[in-house]
Motif scaffolding. Structure first.
Motif, PDB file in Angstrom:
ATOM      1  N   THR A   1       0.828  -1.216   0.000  1.00 56.52           N
ATOM      2  CA  THR A   1       0.000   0.000   0.000  1.00 56.52           C
ATOM      3  C   THR A   1       0.857   1.258   0.000  1.00 56.52           C
ATOM      4  O   THR A   1       0.477   2.266  -0.589  1.00 56.52           O
ATOM      5  N   ALA A   2       1.989   1.204   0.691  1.00 55.71           N
ATOM      6  CA  ALA A   2       2.854   2.383   0.745  1.00 55.71           C
ATOM      7  C   ALA A   2       4.229   1.972   1.245  1.00 55.71           C
ATOM      8  O   ALA A   2       4.412   0.872   1.774  1.00 55.71           O
ATOM      9  N   VAL A   3       5.165   2.873   1.046  1.00 61.24           N
ATOM     10  CA  VAL A   3       6.495   2.658   1.599  1.00 61.24           C
ATOM     11  C   VAL A   3       6.882   3.906   2.375  1.00 61.24           C
ATOM     12  O   VAL A   3       6.711   5.033   1.886  1.00 61.24           O
ATOM     13  N   HIS A   4       7.352   3.683   3.599  1.00 61.89           N
ATOM     14  CA  HIS A   4       7.828   4.812   4.395  1.00 61.89           C
ATOM     15  C   HIS A   4       9.358   4.835   4.357  1.00 61.89           C
ATOM     16  O   HIS A   4      10.013   3.849   4.691  1.00 61.89           O
ATOM     17  N   PHE A   5       9.885   5.972   3.896  1.00 62.02           N
ATOM     18  CA  PHE A   5      11.338   6.150   3.840  1.00 62.02           C
ATOM     19  C   PHE A   5      11.754   7.135   4.932  1.00 62.02           C
ATOM     20  O   PHE A   5      11.381   8.318   4.854  1.00 62.02           O
ATOM     21  N   PRO A   6      12.525   6.699   5.913  1.00 66.96           N
ATOM     22  CA  PRO A   6      13.010   7.660   6.905  1.00 66.96           C
ATOM     23  C   PRO A   6      14.039   8.586   6.262  1.00 66.96           C
ATOM     24  O   PRO A   6      14.714   8.202   5.304  1.00 66.96           O
ATOM     25  N   LYS A   7      14.123   9.773   6.796  1.00 68.77           N
ATOM     26  CA  LYS A   7      15.080  10.732   6.226  1.00 68.77           C
ATOM     27  C   LYS A   7      16.493  10.384   6.688  1.00 68.77           C
ATOM     28  O   LYS A   7      16.755  10.261   7.869  1.00 68.77           O
TER      29      LYS A   7
END
Lengths: 160, 788, 265
Positions: free
Chosen positions: C162-168
């Motif tokens: 559904t989504a991908v979270h990329f940390p900074k």
């Protein structure tokens, strides 16, 4: 399946199998044979059209995916009987030889110029990554696109 | 010069339809009742066909016919031919393996045609093709030249797979020259196999009309009349007068659409087999990779003998050429008469000997691809000369200059059969060195070095024989046809001109160039000229477009037809102006009585010819003239290409940073079109040098069967070019003084690029010089070894 | 292409239901890999479920200082996103280098990582940034655990990205050596300095994206080109094909790592 879309400003509809590609629908059912098929691995770009304003490979889209969309093909680029500046520039700068890649080249370039009205030669060459030409060596294609960009900037300025 | 006459950069007439999407290519054509053909192809490089079971395919919906090699044999159809007979050293004729329309008994390369399925829709045809059962007995395959002589037999009746063992030149003289040489430069090199890759895949629509008992074939052809001739006279599907062949807009050819392939013949035949419905076939790109005739594929050994001053004494070359599984239409002449005859290059080398062994292998047939034989000769010679210069510590430009045939020596008889009519090689070299700033190269190299790059410069001085023609010459060398050309010029009542030509334009811009020529010649407006080509029912018989011959041969036929128009016009004008025919002068579209202001325009003369109320007695009405032209010699374009590269030693990537091309094409009709031809050729040449190369695995599977693996040059792989056509030396074989320009770029470029890389890294890399190959070559340098 | 049934579900839930109810059904997002596969008859799905237009899979948002990108977000949108450019410029420039403009106009993040082509670019970013993949089953799969092998992922057959979270990251860059023909990565190296340490993800070189731990350790000791030079990359697990032998790929891993290092600053 029944699909409807706007093609070159005209509402069209047709009956297709789910496996029908957009390019097949355009060529075989609408008779718009300006969009060509030059490969089977989505790389040559002879089939580039605009879908909802951005360039796409019509050989790598199902016709059903374009249901409800607005599609522009090479046949719809000239407005009011006047050639698009890209068409004019391809002619003036000998940006085509056999003509087979030309519709895809022009449609792809049109997308570039709407995003980047003043591209460098390098940016033009990079943008054409998805369009193959075997005749021109790209030299005059690049020249034509740069010339069209200049013309279009002039037109935009004049319109201000 | 008229605004749109000879020498003008006139934008092309043909563009309008292409830029608006209104071109008409074969696949754009659909006919009522059309059925679709799909070919079943061999998945094996070499196998015996044990059994074909059509029943599962025939049982599927929509299937109209399934035809195989037995059906071809049952109908008594002939084999595909190679139209050029080459004889071996011992005088024996080349050994031509049978090449049936559909495989009989054996398949000989992956993609070989086994059967065709014809169905109501393309999807149905594909489904049925998949359902067809073919049982094979796999055989060991031979896929490259290294294994060809001892390998399994591709054609059981041809020993050692050797088609011919041919030679040219004076072996004794060469051996003697080598015996007294001060220095001998030796090399072995590969000329890599290429796929032509015209952007439009091959396509055909065959239609048999039972009512007329006549056939029509629409197809992607560079030479529709040759297709008609071979399909009629050799394959025997239809008598020539009952076969119409139409090549509409064709999306590039580069040689690959010269040839008579099985597929196009089969759809024509299949139409009759299903009762006369049109049958359409369009190749998918993967089929193009497998089955369009490939180009090049030589392995050569070359030796150059020099005296102590760097003068060339003799050249000795042995070449092995790969023909693939079958001979293609012109495949025999490419590694022989179009190759070894060019080994003199631009040089006065007194003695040259070349022998060529041509082998069958279990790979796609190999035939002419842009340049055809001449790029192979030019690459061999120009890299060998660079190596000699390096070994003798001479400047690559100067060793060439020293050995050039001087411009005072023309016509010049080479030791390898050709007579060059004109040329000025030093002029092109000088101009190229000036444009590239040869003297400034060391500074540019130093600058690159500061940026961590290795910079190199490479020169290539090419020559080619083109305007492929003289029938008597090619006939004496084995050609099965004449290579003249023809044209018809037809005025209408209203003074408009139709030009009918036997050549075919598929990118070259004949509609424009021929219009310029006729407009200038007849003094009519350029816009009033219409060029018609590509339909055997409309145009006079011609041999087609290849070998940079259309203008030099076809254009000259056109000039001669115009001359006949003018001659006839003079008779009419003399009558109307009440003067003697000898006193009538024709200039700028007007017939004038010499020394008077009495004149008639060509329009008035034409009208008089069609409405001959007041007309010379005994003269035929009408204004339509034909001419055939068979030139006395080839044309010999030449030039110097200089390439500069930057190599990234970290990755081996090669960046072409500068490319100067200076060509002598004699006189030029439309410089814009000529430069465009050079640009395209250059990128095909650069593609061969850096990117393109066919790879088969040991079993004969094509590893480079799509654009995922076969690297086509893209816009960001190449720079913009500096292309200059010098004020050329006029060709003496046609009245226009023109030479061919279509193949030059592809002929001259590969050596320029490879020489530049060698100059940059100190080692010659085989083509294509991929980053990995260049990187490995850099690693292999003695310097690199020492540093480790 | 073989015949199939086409569905354009109105919601993620409906898409998940359709997928779960039919083992022969397949998802279609941007289609830039899947349609060519279908055209070559290399796949024969009974049903194709088009999730490319689902609103629930759209959107690029800032989350916890990083970026969350919907699975149906197209490469061109990522490349052109001011948010991505501001927070993780390396991700935007990676997206800008995928395929060609037309592929970027259609191809999606979710499609790319779910397919897990060994030479694709996005897997390098997902692993290199220590991203989290979110799915229709409510799972949050760590980037390191998502890619399990060539064309294989940790997704269950009826599960949808559904989504991908990329940390900074503190700093990051991606350098690719493309296959000259296909323009896929022969070697692509995503290098990042993150809160959890140095991460170096390599795509194209092996059957599946992997972390080059030796490079990570060397760069953790010293963030310098010399550190990269000091490492030996073992070619024995790398791919060899007509475009590049394993030892060349091993060499390119270091060259690309150095280019990424220089770009990351």
């Amino acid at each position: 399946m029944r699909i409807s879309m706007t093609v070159n400003g005209r509402a069209v509809s047709g009956e297709v199998e789910p496996r029908t590609l957009l390019v097949e629908f355009l060529r075989n059912q609408l008779g718009l044979t300006g969009t060509h098929v030059g490969c089977d691995t989505s790389q040559c770009g002879c089939c580039v059209v605009h879908v909802d304003g951005v360039s796409a490979k019509s050989c790598t889209m199902l016709a059903v995916q374009a249901d409800g969309c607005s599609v522009t093909t090479i046949e719809g680029l000239a407005q009011g009987g006047k050639l698009h500046p890209l068409q004019q520039a391809f002619h003036e700068h000998h940006g085509l030889q056999c003509g087979f890649c030309t519709p895809g080249m022009i449609m792809s370039a049109a997308d570039l110029l709407q995003r980047n009205p003043d591209p460098t030669e390098h940016e033009v060459r990079e943008w054409l990554e998805g369009n193959l030409c075997r005749c021109t060596g790209y030299h005059n294609i690049v020249k034509a696109i740069l010339a069209a960009a200049q013309t279009m900037r002039g037109m935009a300025k004049a319109a201000e | 010069m008229a605004e749109k006459g000879i020498g003008a950069r006139v934008p092309r007439k043909e563009d309008l339809r292409f830029i608006t999407g209104r071109g008409r290519y074969t696949d754009d054509i659909n006919q009522p009742g059309q059925a679709y053909a799909v070919f079943v192809r061999s998945p094996h490089a070499h196998a015996r066909i044990k059994r074909i079971d059509k029943a599962p395919a025939l049982a599927l919906p929509g299937v109209l016919a399934v035809l195989d090699g037995q059906d071809v044999a049952a109908d008594g159809l002939g084999n595909l031919i190679c139209g050029w007979l080459v004889k071996s050293k011992d005088g024996s004729p080349m050994k031509m393996g049978k090449h049936p329309l559909l495989a009989q008994e054996k398949v000989r390369y992956v993609g070989d045609r086994v059967a065709v399925v014809v169905a109501e829709t393309l999807a149905q045809a594909k489904d049925a093709a998949e359902a067809l059962v073919v049982e094979y007995e796999e055989l060991p395959a031979v896929v490259d030249l290294a294994g060809a002589h001892e390998g399994p037999l591709v054609h059981d009746e041809i020993p050692n797979n050797l088609c011919y063992d041919w030679e040219l030149g004076d072996k004794a003289a060469v051996d003697a020259a080598f015996a007294r040489a001060h220095h001998v430069t030796r090399t072995e090199l590969v000329n890599n196999r290429l796929v032509p890759n015209a952007m439009e895949p091959r396509a055909a629509i065959g239609h048999y009309d039972p009512g007329q008992d006549a056939f029509t074939l629409y197809l992607t052809s560079q030479n529709p009349h040759v297709h008609r001739l071979v399909i009629s006279a050799f394959v025997g599907i239809a008598p020539e007068h009952k076969l119409r062949v139409v090549a509409p807009d064709v999306g590039g050819g580069f040689g690959s659409k010269i040839f008579i392939y099985g597929e196009e013949c089969v759809v024509l035949w299949a139409s009759k087999k299903i009762g006369g419905r049109p049958v359409k076939w369009t190749a998918e790109r993967s089929e193009s990779f497998l089955t369009d005739a490939h180009g090049r594929d030589h392995v050569s050994r070359a030796e150059l003998a020099l005296d102590k001053d760097g003068n060339f004494l003799a050249l000795r070359v042995n070449t092995k050429a790969n023909l693939g599984g079958y001979m293609s239409t012109f495949s025999s002449c490419i590694p022989t008469y179009l190759y070894a005859t060019l080994l003199a290059g631009q040089y006065k080398t007194p003695a040259i000997y070349c022998d060529v062994q041509a082998y069958y292998t279990n790979t796609a047939p190999v035939d002419a691809y842009r340049g055809a034989g001449r790029p192979e000769a030019s690459f061999l010679l120009e890299t060998l000369i660079d190596q000699a210069a390096m070994e003798m510590r001479m400047d690559p430009a100067e060793i060439r200059r020293k050995n050039f045939i001087p411009k005072t020596a023309f016509p010049y008889q080479t030791p390898v059969a050709l007579v060059y009519d004109t040329g000025d090689y030093e002029a092109c070299l000088d101009e190229a060195l000036r444009l590239v700033d040869y003297a400034g190269f060391p500074a540019r190299r130093a600058q690159s070095e500061k940026n961590g790059k290795l910079r190199g410069i490479g020169i290539s001085c090419y020559i080619e024989a083109c305007g492929i023609a003289p029938s008597a010459v090619v006939g004496s060398l084995g050609a099965g046809v004449g290579l003249w050309e023809s044209a018809k010029v037809r005025f209408t009542h209203t003074g408009k001109v139709q030009v009918l030509t036997g050549t075919h334009t598929h990118g070259q811009g004949h509609e424009t160039t021929f219009s310029q020529l006729v407009a200038e010649k007849l003094g009519v407006p350029y816009e009033d000229v219409e060029v018609i080509h590509g339909d055997t029912e409309k145009t006079p018989v011609g041999m087609g477009t290849y070998g940079s011959r259309s203008l030099a041969v076809g254009g000259e036929a056109l000039v001669r037809a115009c001359d006949k128009i003018i001659a006839k016009g003079k008779k009419i004008a003399a009558h109307l102006l009440e003067a003697s025919e000898a006193d009538i002068e024709f200039r700028d579209g007007k017939f004038t009585v010499a020394g008077t202001d009495k004149s008639k325009t060509i329009g008035e003369i034409v009208f008089a010819a069609y409405v001959p109320h007041n007309y010379p007695a005994g003269l035929e009405p009408g204004m339509e003239e034909s001419a055939f032209f068979d030139p006395p010699n080839f044309t010999f374009p030449s030039g110097t290409y200089v390439c500069e590269v930057e190599v990234d030693p970290q990755t081996g990537e090669v960046d072409v940073v500068k490319f100067v091309a200076v060509d002598d094409f004699g006189n030029v009709i439309n410089p814009m079109i000529v430069e465009g031809q050079v640009h395209g050729g250059l990128v095909q040449g650069i593609g061969q040098a850096l990117l393109e190369g066919v790879r088969y695995d040991a079993g004969g599977q094509l590893l480079t069967g799509s654009y995922m693996d076969y690297c086509m040059p893209r816009a960001d792989d190449v720079p913009s070019f500096e292309v200059h056509t010098v004020r050329g030396t006029a060709c003496t074989s046609n009245s226009m003084g023109v030479k061919g320009c279509g193949e030059a770029g592809a002929i001259g470029a590969p050596a320029a690029v490879i020489n530049a890389i060698t100059n940059a890294i100190g080692v010659r890399v085989e083509m294509p010089a991929t980053p990995e190959r260049v990187w490995r070559a850099i690693q292999s340098r003695p310097m690199a070894k020492a540093a480790e | 292409m073989y015949a199939f049934n086409y569905h354009r579900p109105a919601s993620l839930a409906e898409a998940a239901r359709l997928l779960a109810s039919n083992p022969e059904a397949k998802l279609l997002a941007g289609g830039q890999t899947y349609i060519p596969t279908l055209k070559q008859r290399l796949a024969r799905p009974s049903d194709v479920i088009d999730i490319g237009g689902l609103a629930e899979l759209k959107g690029i948002t800032e989350e916890a200082g990083g970026v969350t990108i919907g699975a149906a977000v197209r490469h061109a949108e990522v490349a052109g996103s001011a948010l991505v450019r501001r927070l993780i410029p390396a991700l935007a420039s990676l997206a800008e280098g995928i395929g060609d403009p037309q592929v970027r106009n259609r191809g999606t993040l979710g499609g790319s990582i779910a397919n897990n082509d060994p030479a694709a670019d996005y897997p390098a970013a997902v692993v290199g940034l220590g991203a989290t993949v979110r799915t229709s089953k409510g799972r949050a799969i760590a980037g390191d655990a998502f890619f399990t092998g060539m064309f294989e992922t940790a997704l269950e057959p009826d599960e949808i990205v559904t989504a991908v979270h990329f940390p900074k990251p503190e700093k990051a860059a991606y350098a690719k050596f493309p296959n000259p023909a296909s323009r896929y990565a022969i070697v692509g190296v995503f290098l990042a300095k993150t809160a959890s340490g140095i991460r170096v993800a390599v795509t194209g070189a092996a059957p599946c994206v992997f972390r080059a731990t030796a490079l990570e350790q060397a760069l953790a000791a010293s963030w310098s080109a010399a550190s990269i030079d000091s490492v030996t990359i073992d070619p024995s697990n790398l791919n060899s094909d007509i475009h590049a032998q394993a030892d060349y790929r091993a060499h390119l891993v270091k060259v690309m790592a150095k280019r990424a290092l220089a770009a990351a600053g």
